[in-house]
Scaffold this motif. Structure first.
Motif, PDB file in Angstrom:
ATOM      1  N   LEU A  11       0.858  -1.186   0.135  1.00 52.25           N
ATOM      2  CA  LEU A  11       0.050   0.021  -0.030  1.00 52.25           C
ATOM      3  C   LEU A  11       0.735   1.283   0.045  1.00 52.25           C
ATOM      4  O   LEU A  11       1.801   1.482   1.002  1.00 52.25           O
ATOM      5  N   VAL A  12       0.702   2.173  -0.965  1.00 60.65           N
ATOM      6  CA  VAL A  12       1.468   3.422  -1.074  1.00 60.65           C
ATOM      7  C   VAL A  12       0.714   4.418  -1.733  1.00 60.65           C
ATOM      8  O   VAL A  12      -0.547   4.486  -1.921  1.00 60.65           O
ATOM      9  N   GLN A  13       1.053   5.655  -1.401  1.00 58.69           N
ATOM     10  CA  GLN A  13       0.471   6.770  -1.692  1.00 58.69           C
ATOM     11  C   GLN A  13       0.677   7.271  -3.295  1.00 58.69           C
ATOM     12  O   GLN A  13       1.748   6.965  -3.666  1.00 58.69           O
ATOM     13  N   ALA A  14      -0.361   7.945  -3.771  1.00 56.81           N
ATOM     14  CA  ALA A  14       0.053   8.514  -5.236  1.00 56.81           C
ATOM     15  C   ALA A  14       1.360   9.244  -4.954  1.00 56.81           C
ATOM     16  O   ALA A  14       1.466  10.064  -4.288  1.00 56.81           O
ATOM     17  N   GLY A  15       1.917   9.165  -6.349  1.00 58.51           N
ATOM     18  CA  GLY A  15       3.374   9.656  -6.325  1.00 58.51           C
ATOM     19  C   GLY A  15       4.577   8.807  -5.980  1.00 58.51           C
ATOM     20  O   GLY A  15       5.544   9.020  -6.123  1.00 58.51           O
ATOM     21  N   SER A  85       5.919   7.243  -9.817  1.00 61.45           N
ATOM     22  CA  SER A  85       4.763   8.253  -9.938  1.00 61.45           C
ATOM     23  C   SER A  85       3.599   7.336 -10.141  1.00 61.45           C
ATOM     24  O   SER A  85       2.698   7.603 -10.754  1.00 61.45           O
ATOM     25  N   LEU A  86       3.522   6.483  -9.004  1.00 59.12           N
ATOM     26  CA  LEU A  86       2.262   5.793  -8.894  1.00 59.12           C
ATOM     27  C   LEU A  86       1.013   6.613  -8.862  1.00 59.12           C
ATOM     28  O   LEU A  86       0.846   7.663  -7.946  1.00 59.12           O
ATOM     29  N   LYS A  87      -0.245   6.099  -9.375  1.00 58.57           N
ATOM     30  CA  LYS A  87      -1.462   6.795  -9.636  1.00 58.57           C
ATOM     31  C   LYS A  87      -2.451   5.730  -8.977  1.00 58.57           C
ATOM     32  O   LYS A  87      -2.462   4.392  -9.132  1.00 58.57           O
ATOM     33  N   PRO A  88      -3.497   6.175  -8.389  1.00 59.71           N
ATOM     34  CA  PRO A  88      -4.596   5.210  -7.745  1.00 59.71           C
ATOM     35  C   PRO A  88      -5.234   4.288  -8.848  1.00 59.71           C
ATOM     36  O   PRO A  88      -5.464   3.163  -8.491  1.00 59.71           O
ATOM     37  N   GLU A  89      -5.159   4.845 -10.138  1.00 54.28           N
ATOM     38  CA  GLU A  89      -5.686   3.698 -11.355  1.00 54.28           C
ATOM     39  C   GLU A  89      -4.534   2.467 -11.468  1.00 54.28           C
ATOM     40  O   GLU A  89      -4.769   1.744 -12.345  1.00 54.28           O
ATOM     41  N   ASP A  90      -3.364   2.430 -10.972  1.00 59.29           N
ATOM     42  CA  ASP A  90      -2.443   1.430 -10.910  1.00 59.29           C
ATOM     43  C   ASP A  90      -2.709   0.342 -10.009  1.00 59.29           C
ATOM     44  O   ASP A  90      -2.037  -0.723  -9.882  1.00 59.29           O
ATOM     45  N   TYR A 113       3.228 -18.897 -21.255  1.00 59.25           N
ATOM     46  CA  TYR A 113       2.895 -20.186 -20.746  1.00 59.25           C
ATOM     47  C   TYR A 113       2.839 -20.464 -19.213  1.00 59.25           C
ATOM     48  O   TYR A 113       1.996 -21.055 -18.711  1.00 59.25           O
ATOM     49  N   TYR A 114       3.709 -19.633 -18.325  1.00 57.96           N
ATOM     50  CA  TYR A 114       3.790 -19.563 -16.979  1.00 57.96           C
ATOM     51  C   TYR A 114       3.541 -18.501 -16.303  1.00 57.96           C
ATOM     52  O   TYR A 114       3.823 -17.467 -16.792  1.00 57.96           O
ATOM     53  N   TRP A 115       2.866 -18.489 -15.190  1.00 56.32           N
ATOM     54  CA  TRP A 115       2.066 -17.191 -14.416  1.00 56.32           C
ATOM     55  C   TRP A 115       2.492 -17.521 -13.035  1.00 56.32           C
ATOM     56  O   TRP A 115       2.575 -18.522 -12.483  1.00 56.32           O
ATOM     57  N   GLY A 116       2.842 -16.574 -12.427  1.00 56.37           N
ATOM     58  CA  GLY A 116       3.039 -16.300 -10.877  1.00 56.37           C
ATOM     59  C   GLY A 116       1.517 -16.147 -10.474  1.00 56.37           C
ATOM     60  O   GLY A 116       0.614 -16.085 -10.997  1.00 56.37           O
ATOM     61  N   GLN A 117       1.420 -16.073  -9.029  1.00 59.07           N
ATOM     62  CA  GLN A 117       0.321 -16.133  -8.331  1.00 59.07           C
ATOM     63  C   GLN A 117      -0.011 -14.725  -8.020  1.00 59.07           C
ATOM     64  O   GLN A 117      -1.235 -14.329  -7.779  1.00 59.07           O
ATOM     65  N   GLY A 118       0.682 -13.541  -8.413  1.00 57.31           N
ATOM     66  CA  GLY A 118       0.371 -12.074  -8.250  1.00 57.31           C
ATOM     67  C   GLY A 118       0.620 -11.487  -6.820  1.00 57.31           C
ATOM     68  O   GLY A 118       0.684 -12.273  -5.938  1.00 57.31           O
ATOM     69  N   THR A 119       1.072 -10.165  -6.855  1.00 58.77           N
ATOM     70  CA  THR A 119       1.046  -9.430  -5.736  1.00 58.77           C
ATOM     71  C   THR A 119       0.219  -8.036  -5.868  1.00 58.77           C
ATOM     72  O   THR A 119       0.249  -7.697  -6.780  1.00 58.77           O
ATOM     73  N   GLN A 120      -0.296  -7.782  -4.594  1.00 54.74           N
ATOM     74  CA  GLN A 120      -1.392  -6.595  -4.769  1.00 54.74           C
ATOM     75  C   GLN A 120      -0.592  -5.333  -4.473  1.00 54.74           C
ATOM     76  O   GLN A 120       0.274  -5.308  -3.922  1.00 54.74           O
ATOM     77  N   VAL A 121      -0.815  -4.386  -5.409  1.00 53.66           N
ATOM     78  CA  VAL A 121      -0.348  -3.163  -5.506  1.00 53.66           C
ATOM     79  C   VAL A 121      -1.722  -2.180  -5.148  1.00 53.66           C
ATOM     80  O   VAL A 121      -2.631  -2.074  -6.043  1.00 53.66           O
ATOM     81  N   THR A 122      -1.655  -1.503  -3.976  1.00 64.34           N
ATOM     82  CA  THR A 122      -2.628  -0.426  -3.840  1.00 64.34           C
ATOM     83  C   THR A 122      -1.948   0.937  -3.943  1.00 64.34           C
ATOM     84  O   THR A 122      -1.355   1.114  -2.918  1.00 64.34           O
ATOM     85  N   VAL A 123      -2.781   1.715  -4.547  1.00 67.44           N
ATOM     86  CA  VAL A 123      -2.360   3.349  -4.431  1.00 67.44           C
ATOM     87  C   VAL A 123      -3.250   4.263  -4.148  1.00 67.44           C
ATOM     88  O   VAL A 123      -4.499   4.109  -4.648  1.00 67.44           O
ATOM     89  N   SER A 124      -3.102   4.797  -2.745  1.00 66.85           N
ATOM     90  CA  SER A 124      -4.111   5.624  -2.362  1.00 66.85           C
ATOM     91  C   SER A 124      -3.979   7.033  -2.826  1.00 66.85           C
ATOM     92  O   SER A 124      -2.919   7.488  -3.128  1.00 66.85           O
ATOM     93  N   SER A 125      -5.168   7.732  -2.896  1.00 72.50           N
ATOM     94  CA  SER A 125      -4.947   9.054  -3.401  1.00 72.50           C
ATOM     95  C   SER A 125      -4.838  10.162  -2.394  1.00 72.50           C
ATOM     96  O   SER A 125      -4.823   9.698  -1.037  1.00 72.50           O
TER      97      SER A 125
END
Length: 125
Positions: A11-15, A85-90, A113-125
């Motif tokens: 979890l990070v803030q915008a920018g 420069s992360l944005k909430p829409e990221d 062909y191969y995929w990971g399980q994913g990692t959550q990115v949350t950008v707050s405004s």
């Protein structure tokens, strides 16, 4: 077969900035082109960036170009995504994926062909 494990989300803030990592094991990492994709809640999985096996060519989606950088360290079997420069829409779950056509840059999910399980990115405004 290649096993992929993403890390570095949070979890990070915008920018702010984040660096995602994708650790590969199994088959030879340098035999694959690699890509990053993301999926927001209620949306389809979309292409973010791709990189050839030798780190020489990259391809970015228009909405991250100039802000995100994809790279790899074949000696460490690791793929990276530097996000600035992360944005909430990221906000999304970010996935890494391996494409056996090692010199191909593509946003076509079916080519990976191969995929990971994913990692959550949350950008707050």
């Amino acid at each position: 077969q290649v096993q992929l494990v993403e890390s570095g989300g949070g979890l990070v803030q915008a920018g702010d900035s984040l660096r995602l990592s994708c650790a590969a094991s199994g088959h030879t990492f340098s035999n694959y082109a690699m890509g990053w994709f993301r999926q927001a809640i209620g949306k389809e999985r979309e292409f973010v960036a791709a990189l050839t096996y030798n780190n020489r060519s990259t391809f970015y989606s228009t909405f991250v170009k100039g802000r995100f950088t994809i790279s790899r360290d074949n000696a460490k079997n690791t793929l990276y995504l530097q996000m600035n420069s992360l944005k909430p829409e990221d906000t999304a779950v970010y996935y890494c994926a391996a494409n056996p056509s090692r010199n191909t840059l593509t946003q076509d999910l079916s080519q990976y062909y191969y995929w990971g399980q994913g990692t959550q990115v949350t950008v707050s405004s």
